[in-house]
Design a protein around this motif. Structure first.
Motif, PDB file in Angstrom:
ATOM      1  N   CYS A 325       0.821  -1.208   0.000  1.00 19.14           N
ATOM      2  CA  CYS A 325       0.000   0.000   0.000  1.00 19.14           C
ATOM      3  C   CYS A 325       0.858   1.262   0.000  1.00 19.14           C
ATOM      4  O   CYS A 325       0.445   2.302  -0.506  1.00 19.14           O
ATOM      5  CB  CYS A 325      -0.924  -0.008   1.214  1.00 19.14           C
ATOM      6  N   PHE A 326       2.077   1.183   0.553  1.00 19.63           N
ATOM      7  CA  PHE A 326       2.937   2.358   0.673  1.00 19.63           C
ATOM      8  C   PHE A 326       3.907   2.479  -0.500  1.00 19.63           C
ATOM      9  O   PHE A 326       4.900   3.201  -0.396  1.00 19.63           O
ATOM     10  CB  PHE A 326       3.741   2.290   1.977  1.00 19.63           C
ATOM     11  N   LYS A 327       3.630   1.808  -1.573  1.00 17.84           N
ATOM     12  CA  LYS A 327       4.542   1.813  -2.716  1.00 17.84           C
ATOM     13  C   LYS A 327       4.797   3.232  -3.217  1.00 17.84           C
ATOM     14  O   LYS A 327       3.871   3.995  -3.473  1.00 17.84           O
ATOM     15  CB  LYS A 327       3.976   0.971  -3.851  1.00 17.84           C
ATOM     16  N   GLY A 328       6.081   3.568  -3.339  1.00 16.01           N
ATOM     17  CA  GLY A 328       6.477   4.829  -3.944  1.00 16.01           C
ATOM     18  C   GLY A 328       6.288   6.060  -3.092  1.00 16.01           C
ATOM     19  O   GLY A 328       6.395   7.179  -3.606  1.00 16.01           O
ATOM     20  N   ALA A 359      17.105  -1.880  -5.613  1.00 17.10           N
ATOM     21  CA  ALA A 359      16.526  -1.386  -4.370  1.00 17.10           C
ATOM     22  C   ALA A 359      17.040   0.012  -4.033  1.00 17.10           C
ATOM     23  O   ALA A 359      16.280   0.879  -3.570  1.00 17.10           O
ATOM     24  CB  ALA A 359      16.835  -2.350  -3.222  1.00 17.10           C
ATOM     25  N   MET A 360      18.327   0.249  -4.288  1.00 19.84           N
ATOM     26  CA  MET A 360      18.889   1.572  -4.015  1.00 19.84           C
ATOM     27  C   MET A 360      18.284   2.620  -4.955  1.00 19.84           C
ATOM     28  O   MET A 360      17.944   3.734  -4.522  1.00 19.84           O
ATOM     29  CB  MET A 360      20.407   1.537  -4.184  1.00 19.84           C
ATOM     30  N   LYS A 361      18.096   2.251  -6.219  1.00 19.33           N
ATOM     31  CA  LYS A 361      17.467   3.187  -7.163  1.00 19.33           C
ATOM     32  C   LYS A 361      16.050   3.539  -6.719  1.00 19.33           C
ATOM     33  O   LYS A 361      15.643   4.701  -6.761  1.00 19.33           O
ATOM     34  CB  LYS A 361      17.445   2.582  -8.569  1.00 19.33           C
ATOM     35  N   GLU A 362      15.308   2.520  -6.298  1.00 19.46           N
ATOM     36  CA  GLU A 362      13.933   2.748  -5.853  1.00 19.46           C
ATOM     37  C   GLU A 362      13.915   3.661  -4.617  1.00 19.46           C
ATOM     38  O   GLU A 362      13.051   4.545  -4.505  1.00 19.46           O
ATOM     39  CB  GLU A 362      13.257   1.418  -5.531  1.00 19.46           C
ATOM     40  N   SER A 363      14.874   3.485  -3.738  1.00 16.34           N
ATOM     41  CA  SER A 363      14.930   4.303  -2.523  1.00 16.34           C
ATOM     42  C   SER A 363      15.199   5.762  -2.862  1.00 16.34           C
ATOM     43  O   SER A 363      14.558   6.674  -2.315  1.00 16.34           O
ATOM     44  CB  SER A 363      16.025   3.774  -1.590  1.00 16.34           C
ATOM     45  N   PHE A 364      16.156   5.990  -3.757  1.00 11.87           N
ATOM     46  CA  PHE A 364      16.448   7.368  -4.155  1.00 11.87           C
ATOM     47  C   PHE A 364      15.247   8.017  -4.845  1.00 11.87           C
ATOM     48  O   PHE A 364      14.959   9.198  -4.646  1.00 11.87           O
ATOM     49  CB  PHE A 364      17.669   7.410  -5.079  1.00 11.87           C
ATOM     50  N   LYS A 365      14.522   7.233  -5.643  1.00 12.40           N
ATOM     51  CA  LYS A 365      13.337   7.776  -6.317  1.00 12.40           C
ATOM     52  C   LYS A 365      12.285   8.223  -5.312  1.00 12.40           C
ATOM     53  O   LYS A 365      11.663   9.267  -5.462  1.00 12.40           O
ATOM     54  CB  LYS A 365      12.761   6.729  -7.269  1.00 12.40           C
ATOM     55  N   ILE A 366      12.080   7.411  -4.279  1.00 11.30           N
ATOM     56  CA  ILE A 366      11.101   7.773  -3.242  1.00 11.30           C
ATOM     57  C   ILE A 366      11.486   9.090  -2.588  1.00 11.30           C
ATOM     58  O   ILE A 366      10.656  10.007  -2.437  1.00 11.30           O
ATOM     59  CB  ILE A 366      11.017   6.667  -2.168  1.00 11.30           C
ATOM     60  N   LEU A 367      12.752   9.203  -2.189  1.00  4.92           N
ATOM     61  CA  LEU A 367      13.202  10.395  -1.475  1.00  4.92           C
ATOM     62  C   LEU A 367      13.193  11.622  -2.373  1.00  4.92           C
ATOM     63  O   LEU A 367      12.788  12.722  -1.951  1.00  4.92           O
ATOM     64  CB  LEU A 367      14.595  10.153  -0.896  1.00  4.92           C
ATOM     65  N   ASN A 368      13.649  11.461  -3.617  1.00  4.64           N
ATOM     66  CA  ASN A 368      13.664  12.598  -4.538  1.00  4.64           C
ATOM     67  C   ASN A 368      12.262  13.093  -4.845  1.00  4.64           C
ATOM     68  O   ASN A 368      12.004  14.300  -4.913  1.00  4.64           O
ATOM     69  CB  ASN A 368      14.375  12.208  -5.845  1.00  4.64           C
ATOM     70  N   GLU A 369      11.332  12.154  -5.036  1.00  3.94           N
ATOM     71  CA  GLU A 369       9.958  12.544  -5.345  1.00  3.94           C
ATOM     72  C   GLU A 369       9.311  13.252  -4.153  1.00  3.94           C
ATOM     73  O   GLU A 369       8.585  14.227  -4.332  1.00  3.94           O
ATOM     74  CB  GLU A 369       9.138  11.311  -5.729  1.00  3.94           C
ATOM     75  N   ALA A 370       9.590  12.763  -2.948  1.00  2.00           N
ATOM     76  CA  ALA A 370       9.038  13.411  -1.756  1.00  2.00           C
ATOM     77  C   ALA A 370       9.532  14.845  -1.637  1.00  2.00           C
ATOM     78  O   ALA A 370       8.754  15.764  -1.335  1.00  2.00           O
ATOM     79  CB  ALA A 370       9.410  12.607  -0.509  1.00  2.00           C
ATOM     80  N   GLN A 375       6.703  16.849   0.191  1.00  2.00           N
ATOM     81  CA  GLN A 375       6.185  15.889   1.148  1.00  2.00           C
ATOM     82  C   GLN A 375       7.297  15.437   2.095  1.00  2.00           C
ATOM     83  O   GLN A 375       8.461  15.750   1.901  1.00  2.00           O
ATOM     84  CB  GLN A 375       5.582  14.688   0.420  1.00  2.00           C
ATOM     85  N   GLY A 376       6.910  14.668   3.100  1.00  2.00           N
ATOM     86  CA  GLY A 376       7.890  14.201   4.067  1.00  2.00           C
ATOM     87  C   GLY A 376       8.332  15.301   5.003  1.00  2.00           C
ATOM     88  O   GLY A 376       7.643  16.307   5.199  1.00  2.00           O
ATOM     89  N   SER A 377       9.510  15.146   5.577  1.00  2.00           N
ATOM     90  CA  SER A 377       9.997  16.094   6.574  1.00  2.00           C
ATOM     91  C   SER A 377      10.614  17.337   5.959  1.00  2.00           C
ATOM     92  O   SER A 377      10.750  18.361   6.625  1.00  2.00           O
ATOM     93  CB  SER A 377      11.043  15.411   7.457  1.00  2.00           C
ATOM     94  N   LEU A 378      11.042  17.245   4.681  1.00  2.00           N
ATOM     95  CA  LEU A 378      11.750  18.342   4.001  1.00  2.00           C
ATOM     96  C   LEU A 378      12.989  18.754   4.785  1.00  2.00           C
ATOM     97  O   LEU A 378      13.324  19.928   4.886  1.00  2.00           O
ATOM     98  CB  LEU A 378      10.833  19.545   3.791  1.00  2.00           C
ATOM     99  N   CYS A 379      13.680  17.751   5.328  1.00  2.00           N
ATOM    100  CA  CYS A 379      14.897  18.026   6.089  1.00  2.00           C
ATOM    101  C   CYS A 379      15.906  16.920   5.775  1.00  2.00           C
ATOM    102  O   CYS A 379      16.244  16.727   4.604  1.00  2.00           O
ATOM    103  CB  CYS A 379      14.564  18.108   7.576  1.00  2.00           C
ATOM    104  N   ASN A 380      16.374  16.183   6.780  1.00  2.00           N
ATOM    105  CA  ASN A 380      17.331  15.108   6.541  1.00  2.00           C
ATOM    106  C   ASN A 380      16.712  13.981   5.720  1.00  2.00           C
ATOM    107  O   ASN A 380      15.532  13.658   5.892  1.00  2.00           O
ATOM    108  CB  ASN A 380      17.810  14.527   7.873  1.00  2.00           C
TER     109      ASN A 380
END
Length: 1162
Positions: A325-328, A359-370, A375-380
């Motif tokens: 459910c939390f994909k992406g 997996a690393m690519k997917e992680s960077f995509k999540i953080l970059n999109e946020a 979205q997210g904390s907009l910090c660290n």
């Protein structure tokens, strides 16, 4: 009977052809004739009832009128309501009626709270400055020997009677201010977790350096006597606490408390963060490695808070989200989501080959999109890679997504003994401003995970930004061993402590965190109840919209006889309590920190959730400056709009205030007794008297509240003489009248016991344990609140609820943010009492105690066109008294003139043909021929009549919602056939269980990790195998429920109807009992309609969401206010300090032994 049978036989004897059949005929015909004759005879009673049963409404109406006069006279006489109303009527010409300004009120409350919290922040700043100065002038000593007071070892001796090392004599004395815990207000002492060596050089240097805080602790407490616990949590693991206490380990002898895991430490040490956890679930991660990996994930999750965001990705041959459910996306790391992730992580299995690049690519995509979408904390931002090795080339991934800025830090955790890929895993961390750690045992997890917090804190430390943080509401069940203390809701204010030494500046050394606690109970005293009216209240929320304090917050539930915090007790959203605000207008405005007002029509439940009231609430809200909190207050139309002020002399009021029948609530603050230690043992009444008599002139008292109390004491004083005169007239007393009582808007209560304790049925009524019927910090008594919704002068009757709604509902007594330690302790002692032989007798006494009736009415004051509730007055009597009055009235004598009556005459409720009931305006039975019916909802007794009353509009069904409920979670179905089909499987499973548990036992005690050079003193297991294999039986889990309440429509005074139920018909008559909230029902008794009309229950039903809706709810991001500060980057940061591998020295035999066990387990 014979006529009915003959008529039936004649009707049957005409055949289908119209010919008359002769009775002389024999054979099959005669058999059929006899069979039908029996059917007719069997059904004839119903035919007779249909034709004869009629309940005359006029008779029932006469009964209702007579009963109304009887109980009204009874209630008025023993309560003295008319006298009290006259006394308040007499003073209407001399009182001043004022309109309550809600906006001004909330502003004043917020300013007082801001001042109080500001004092706490100043204390914390002084601690931080003192700690940094002490470190600046302290030279690290590798050979330092220093005996500090270890809170676990103080006042303990060995077999020879000598004090234990790091122990010694440490004076402790019970202190009222610290919830009667034994403390030392002259010294602090130090707690060290079990897994940290208490004589480690870092611990000794830190303990020696932080001795300088003792004087600051004491000075802070003298400047602000309302301070509670002050503390310094060191980055090395020790925890200095003031005042000093005796630390009690858990039942296993383990001290699991580690200050670095606490939310106040983590929030102060780091800025908000977005974290993607990437875990290797390839085939090589089987067995112990996967166990360690899961524990590492859970430990990382425990370091996150509601200002952080998270997701978890598992990889092998392919990449998958542990929660599809939390994909992406990233989700808020609140308690609900963290616990949800832990459940999913527990179910991870290994398979395939580990390919981490995707997996690393997917992680960077999540953080970059946020970041791109705001979205997210907009910090660290950080990626946590958990693996046993990495063989792929990652450089192109980092070049594409992270270099050269290296905005996303990558932390790597190498799992297992194997060091082949250590260089690769370390390279990933060191080239992305992260940190590398090697975790080979479960005991290594805690310390290694904490390293990432120090790295994230570097920019803040280098910049010396001392941000003050406030935590969400929490209960510290780990810190305090007594249930009373551990179940108190509190918030903490904390500040980081940095090294100011020049040589360590670029390394960003975090020394620790200082802080202090604020009990939310004390904070809410800044919004006194008397200013808010009978239904009014105040509440606090965080910047994330979560409840900090609210009278409807229920953070505890009962498991067996033990009180426990709910799993999601501190992530209850405002929209889940103020659920009538469907557009979330109130929540949005408060979260944004706005000032304003709005109105809502609300349904509120009272009497343990069984009754509903309809109110028009005005909400006023504002932000509390220098904190992430917003304050709201509620004033109810008709009750919170006006307040009246009277004036009497102190001498006159003081005389009446000291009457023996008068009390005021200790939970309200008439005088502040917590500032001077000499005042802490005073009750509020004692404090007020001593202040007014000049014996304690230095007491800080609320003069407006005291003036109201004195005025009410004078006006209500004649009630003492009135009640006493009645009690002395023993010959004129009705047996069963037990207590007369009154309460006023100032919290003043008077009551008279007409019956001695030995004969009293309601032994707990109006005692300290009877929270529902007393003035508390959260609410007025339930009889006061209900009377306020009834016309003044008209009595309202009800039976108090003795139990909670049902097994799905959590513990419903008002265990809210403002529950006191003493009250929780009392409940804990009662709940923890052992079963006794007298338990059945106690149950019988409780059942009998439930058979009471409370009659209550409101007292008003009117000046011009403005009316305010002055108080409520009533009488508590036994149910038997009301029953005897009713049965005497509801029976026509045998010589009644029935010539003009159509229907049954004489009509008697003691007849077997009819059932008679008296029910209240919520459908609960007060009087019935069946003793066990009293207190039950009428729909459960007779669903057919209740259904008809609802259909006819006499009762209305109202839906209520509970978003804090606890429901039973059905256990996972497990096939029991497999072991039966394969005996070897059962043997293998048992062997596997033994080996795995034995191996974990060895690892927990670090037997396989003896090559570590750091010694551990008093080592105890930090990971419980038993807890890991906890049974998933009928455990309770948070859920949403919908439950009904029923309300009488008073415009319908009477009705009667006939219900068709198959072969019979049921007649009933309903008549309102005038000048009350009661109804009289007379129902035909010999027609069973239960098959056609099943019972109507009030049991709540779990609101179950389908997968799509559930996913949308979980993914939804509510409006929140981000913390103002963010420290994610500093150009002077030394990123070369990125961790390293531990030195390994292991005997070959022990290494092979551990590997063999690991292979067997997997």
């Amino acid at each position: 009977m014979q006529i009915a049978a003959a008529a039936g036989m004649n009707r049957w004897s005409w055949g289908n052809t119209g010919n008359v059949r002769k009775p002389e005929r024999s054979g099959p015909y005669r058999g059929r004739l006899m069979m039908l004759l029996w059917i007719i005879l069997f059904s004839s009673p119903c035919l007779m009832v249909e034709g004869q049963m009629k309940i005359p409404p006029e008779t029932v109406q006469q009964w209702a009128i007579s009963f109304s006069k009887d109980i009204a006279a009874l209630s008025a006489r023993y309560s003295g309501a008319k006298l009290l109303q006259k006394k308040y009527k007499d003073i209407e010409g001399v009182v001043k009626m004022e309109e309550v300004d809600g906006e001004e009120l909330v502003k004043n409350f917020a300013e007082e709270m801001e001042e109080m919290l500001g004092r706490k922040m100043k204390s914390v700043k002084r601690l931080a400055e003192a700690a940094e100065d002490a470190d600046l002038y302290h030279e690290y000593n590798e050979t330092l020997e220093f005996d500090y007071y270890n809170s676990l070892l103080i006042n303990m001796v060995d077999e020879d009677g000598n004090s234990l090392p790091l122990g010694g004599e440490f004076a402790l004395e019970k202190n009222e201010h610290f919830n009667k815990l034994p403390v030392n207000t002259q010294l602090s002492n130090i707690q060290v977790p079990t897994n940290v060596y208490n004589k480690d050089t870092d611990i000794l240097n830190g303990a020696y350096m932080s001795e300088a805080l003792n004087d600051v602790f004491i000075d802070n407490f003298q400047k602000d006597p309302t301070l509670t616990w002050q503390y310094f949590g060191s980055s090395t693991g020790f925890f200095r606490l003031y005042p000093g206490i005796q630390w009690i380990p858990d039942e296993n002898g383990v001290v699991t408390f580690d200050c670095r895991n606490r939310n106040w430490y983590i929030q102060a040490a780091t800025s908000p963060k977005d974290v993607v956890i990437v875990v290797d679930v390839s085939g090589s991660m089987k067995g112990l490695r996967l166990t360690i990996a899961k524990h590492t994930i859970n430990t990382i999750l425990d370091t996150l808070g509601e200002n952080d965001f998270v997701n978890i990705i598992a990889y092998s041959d392919y990449v998958r989200y542990v929660e599809p459910c939390f994909k992406g996306t990233l989700v808020q790391a609140d308690l609900d989501n963290r616990e949800h992730f832990k459940l999913l992580v527990d179910g991870l299995h290994v398979k395939g080959e580990g390919k981490v690049k995707k997996a690393m690519k997917e992680s960077f995509k999540i953080l970059n999109e946020a970041a791109a979408l705001g979205q997210g904390s907009l910090c660290n931002q950080a990626i946590m890679l958990i693996t046993d090795g990495a063989m792929e080339d990652f450089q192109e991934v980092f070049e594409e997504f992270n270099w050269p800025d290296r905005r996303v830090r990558v932390f790597t955790y190498l799992i297992g003994r194997e060091m082949t890929f250590a260089d690769n895993v370390k390279w990933i961390a060191c080239n992305n401003k992260g940190y590398y750690t090697h975790i080979s045992t479960l005991a290594d997890v805690q310390e290694n995970v904490m390293e990432y917090l120090h790295v994230l804190s570097r920019p803040m430390v280098i910049n010396h930004d001392h941000d003050i943080i406030w935590t969400e509401a929490y209960m510290d069940s780990v810190l305090f061993n007594t249930q009373a203390q551990s179940l108190l809701l509190m918030t903490s204010v904390a500040m980081p402590v940095f090294s100011k030494k020049e040589e360590t500046l670029s390394h960003g050394i975090l020394l620790g965190v200082v802080g202090t606690d604020v009990a939310l109970r004390e904070l809410m005293k800044m919004a006194p109840r008397y200013k808010l009216g009978v239904h009014g209240y105040a509440f606090l929320i965080t910047n994330n919209g979560y409840i900090l304090s609210h009278p409807e917050l229920r953070p505890l539930y009962k498991e067996g006889k033990k009180l426990k915090p709910k799993p999601n007790y501190n992530s209850v959203d405002l929209s889940e309590v103020e659920w009538e605000d469907t557009e979330e207008t109130l929540r949005t405005a408060m979260v944004k920190g706005e000032n304003g007002a709005m109105s809502l029509d609300v349904r509120t439940a009272v009497d343990k959730g069984t009754r509903v009231m309809f109110l028009k609430n005005d909400y006023f809200y504002t932000v509390i400056n220098e904190t992430p909190f917003s304050l709201g207050i509620v004033l109810t139309r008709g009750h919170g709009e006006f307040i009246f002020m009277g004036n009497v002399s102190v001498e006159e009021g003081l005389h009446d205030l000291q009457a023996p029948d008068l009390t005021i609530p200790d939970e309200w603050t008439y005088c502040e007794t917590d500032i001077d230690p000499g005042h802490r043992k005073l009750s509020q009444l004692e404090a007020v008297v001593r202040f007014l008599t000049g014996k304690e002139p230095e007491l800080e008292c609320d003069m407006q509240l005291i003036q109201q109390t004195l005025f009410d004491a004078v006006v209500t004083a004649p009630m003492e003489a009135y009640w006493t005169a009645l009690m002395l007239n023993t010959s004129g007393m009705d047996e069963g009248v037990e207590t007369a009582f009154l309460g006023t808007r100032s919290g003043l209560m008077r009551f008279q016991r007409y019956t001695g304790i030995e004969k009293r049925v309601a032994k707990s009524f109006l005692t300290a344990t009877d929270k529902e019927n007393m003035f508390t910090l959260d609410h007025f008594p339930v009889w006061y609140r209900r009377a306020a919704e009834n016309p003044a002068g008209q009595f309202l009757y009800y039976m108090p609820r003795q139990e909670t709604r049902d097994i799905f509902r959590d513990y419903e007594a008002d265990y809210s943010a403002t529950f006191s330690a003493e009250e929780v302790e009392r409940e804990a002692e009662e709940g923890g009492s052992k079963q006794s032989e007298a338990e059945e007798e106690e149950d019988e006494e409780e059942e009998e105690a439930g058979r009471i009736v409370i009659a209550t009415t409101s007292i008003t004051v009117t000046v011009g066109k403005r009316t305010a509730i002055a108080g409520a007055i009533g009488v508590q009597m036994t149910l038997e008294l009301m029953e005897s009055r009713f049965w005497a009235i509801a029976a026509q004598p045998n010589d009644t003139d029935c010539s003009n009556v159509e229907g049954i005459c004489p009509l008697r409720c003691d007849s077997i043909d009819i059932e008679c009931y008296v029910i209240d305006n919520n459908g609960f039975v007060l009087i019935s021929k069946q003793r066990n019916d009293a207190g039950r909802f009428f729909g459960e007794i007779d669903g057919s009549v209740m259904t008809t009353l609802i259909r006819m509009g006499m009762f209305k069904r109202v839906s209520l919602f509970d978003y804090q409920a606890m429901c039973k979670m059905s256990s996972h179905s497990v096939s029991s056939a497999r072991p039966l089909l394969s005996p070897f499987y059962g043997l293998a499973s048992a062997l596997k269980w033994f080996l795995s548990n034995f191996l974990l036992f060895l690892l927990e005690f670090n037997i396989c990790g003896l090559w570590h050079t750091e010694p551990f003193a008093d080592a105890k297991p930090s990971f419980s195998v038993a807890s890991a294999h906890k049974k998933k039986g009928d455990v309770l889990q948070p859920c949403d429920t919908e439950y009904p309440s029923f309300v009488y429509e008073p415009s319908v005074k009477e009705t009667n109807s006939i219900i068709k139920c198959g072969r019979c018909q049921k007649m009933f008559v309903v008549q309102q009992i005038p000048n009350s909230n009661l109804l009289m029902l007379v129902v035909q008794a010999d027609c069973d309609c239960s098959r056609q009309h099943p019972p109507i229950t009030m049991n709540p039903k779990e609101v179950r969401y389908n997968a799509s809706v559930k996913c949308d709810r979980m993914r939804s991001q509510k409006i929140r206010r981000r913390p103002e500060s963010c420290h994610a980057y500093h150009p002077q940061e030394n990123a070369n300090d990125c961790g390293g591998a531990s030195v390994i020295s292991l005997s070959a035999s022990l290494f092979l032994f551990c590997l063999s066990f690991s292979a067997l387990v997997s």
